[in-house]
Design an enzyme around this catalytic site. Structure first.
Site, PDB file in Angstrom:
ATOM      1  N   CYS A   1      20.546 -18.975 -14.030  1.00  0.00           N
ATOM      2  CA  CYS A   1      19.367 -20.060 -14.208  1.00  0.00           C
ATOM      3  C   CYS A   1      18.320 -19.459 -13.146  1.00  0.00           C
ATOM      4  O   CYS A   1      18.776 -20.380 -11.959  1.00  0.00           O
ATOM      5  CB  CYS A   1      19.780 -21.456 -14.316  1.00  0.00           C
ATOM      6  SG  CYS A   1      18.415 -22.472 -14.616  1.00  0.00           S
TER       7      CYS A   1
ATOM      8  N   CYS B   1      16.635 -22.963 -12.155  1.00  0.00           N
ATOM      9  CA  CYS B   1      17.538 -23.900 -11.292  1.00  0.00           C
ATOM     10  C   CYS B   1      17.618 -23.350  -9.851  1.00  0.00           C
ATOM     11  O   CYS B   1      17.324 -24.292  -8.907  1.00  0.00           O
ATOM     12  CB  CYS B   1      18.842 -23.995 -11.856  1.00  0.00           C
ATOM     13  SG  CYS B   1      18.848 -24.274 -13.744  1.00  0.00           S
ATOM     14  N   ASP B   2      17.827 -22.037  -9.614  1.00  0.00           N
ATOM     15  CA  ASP B   2      18.252 -21.539  -8.651  1.00  0.00           C
ATOM     16  C   ASP B   2      17.222 -20.722  -7.843  1.00  0.00           C
ATOM     17  O   ASP B   2      17.317 -20.295  -6.771  1.00  0.00           O
ATOM     18  CB  ASP B   2      19.440 -20.949  -8.720  1.00  0.00           C
ATOM     19  CG  ASP B   2      20.590 -21.683  -9.216  1.00  0.00           C
ATOM     20  OD1 ASP B   2      20.681 -22.862  -9.036  1.00  0.00           O
ATOM     21  OD2 ASP B   2      21.662 -21.377  -9.878  1.00  0.00           O
TER      22      ASP B   2
END
Ligand code: NAP
Length: 313
Positions: free
Chosen positions: A135, A138-139
């Site tokens: 992701c 997200c990261d």
């Protein structure tokens, strides 16, 4: 313990589940949309959505998710957290068990979506969360100013590579074929980025690093040559698998676990429907998920309205 009663329970609060919830609640049915994570599903993990109608400049995936939640709630749908553990048929109604509660419904909708596949390369699972990610939204920020790789040649890989190129020093897209499978517009956007490189005809043979990712070893499928690509992050986008494990004993699925439905989105079990990425269509778009959700809701409305003993809120 008293069991909560609904007309419709929907498992999954992605675009398909939320649209189904919106339509069902607006039709006057007691409706719950239950999700074991953040509402919005995969859409909420997408930085920018350019091809959902009504937003000519595009819209952030998480913002679109929040808007869909609000719209479903406006008509009375309950959007709640819960991990569904079992579904059983209790004299014509479905009994739905979540971690702490039991609820009854007349129609049950599976909208649990899909989850990114692992490639299975050595080092991938060992370094998950320590440089290996599925992701970018997200990261991605963890790798600001650093080199990363993206594995895959589909829409997700190429679009997320463009996203990562905004914050990372360099992004290398590693794809097993000579040609990317992603849409032309996405490929052109990636090609226009100075800091995106392409390692085509290449497969990942190992993710390297001790405590965290330091690189990936790739093999050129034409020459057989092995080389190292130094990187701090490795983002895998090699396809998706349906989140249908718990539903497999309930409704018929295909060989890959995607739930089979008819044109009304009804599964092999009367009263149980499946919508969005968990079902077996070829198209996996926010707009097609929304269409599935609406189609299921309209079919459910017809069925429940024909049943004189139905109970409404
Ligand atoms: P996808 O389209 O299935 O692409 C997966 C990619 O991973 C392919 O390029 C595939 O290679 C590669 N791959 C698969 N197994 C591999 C392996 N063992 N080793 C190396 N590479 C491997 O998956 P996705 O990109 O996640 O997209 C999923 C669906 O969502 C698609 O229908 C896509 O169109 C849709 N989507 C749409 C949008 C949008 O419309 N904006 C955005 C994201 C996703 P090959 O090409 O060689 O098969």
């Amino acid at each position: 313990m008293e069991k909560k009663e609904y007309d419709i329970i929907i498992a999954g609060a992605g675009p398909a589940g939320l649209t189904c919830g919106l339509y069902c609640a607006r039709a006057g049915f007691a409706t719950a949309v239950v999700d074991s994570g953040m509402p919005g599903g995969q859409m909420a993990m997408t930085e920018w959505i350019d091809n959902y109608p009504g937003f000519p400049e595009g819209i952030g995936g998480s913002e679109l998710g929040e808007l869909m939640v609000k719209q479903a709630q406006r008509f009375g749908a309950e959007v709640t957290y819960g991990n569904i553990t079992s579904v059983t048929n209790e004299s014509g109604r479905f009994e739905i068990q979540t971690d702490g509660e039991t609820a009854l419904c007349r129609a049950f909708v599976i909208a649990t979506g899909a989850t990114p596949l692992e490639l299975g390369a050595p080092g991938e699972s060992e370094l998950r969360g320590r440089g290996v990610s599925y992701c970018a939204v997200c990261d991605g920020n963890f790798f600001a100013g650093q080199p990363v790789v993206v594995i895959g040649g589909g829409d997700s890989a190429v679009e997320e590579a463009v996203y990562l190129s905004k914050m990372c020093a360099k992004v290398t897209i590693i794809h097993r074929r000579e040609k990317l499978r992603a849409k032309k517009t996405a490929v052109e956007a990636a090609q226009a980025k100075q800091n995106i490189e392409f390692a085509l005809n290449s497969t990942v043979v190992e993710v390297t690093g001790d405590k965290e990712v330091t690189g990936v070893k790739i093999k050129n499928t034409v020459s057989g040559e092995i080389s190292d690509v130094p990187c701090s992050g490795a983002f895998f986008y090699v396809g998706v698998a349906p989140r249908s494990e718990w539903a497999r004993g309930i409704a018929d699925t295909d060989g890959n676990g995607f739930i089979i439905t008819d044109e009304n989105m009804e599964t092999s079990v009367k009263g149980i429907y499946a919508v969005g990425d968990v079902r077996r269509p070829r198209n996996r778009q926010v707009s097609t998920a929304v269409g599935d959700g609406a189609a299921a809701a309209l079919a459910i409305e017809r069925v429940l309205n024909e049943q004189p003993d139905r109970w409404r809120k």
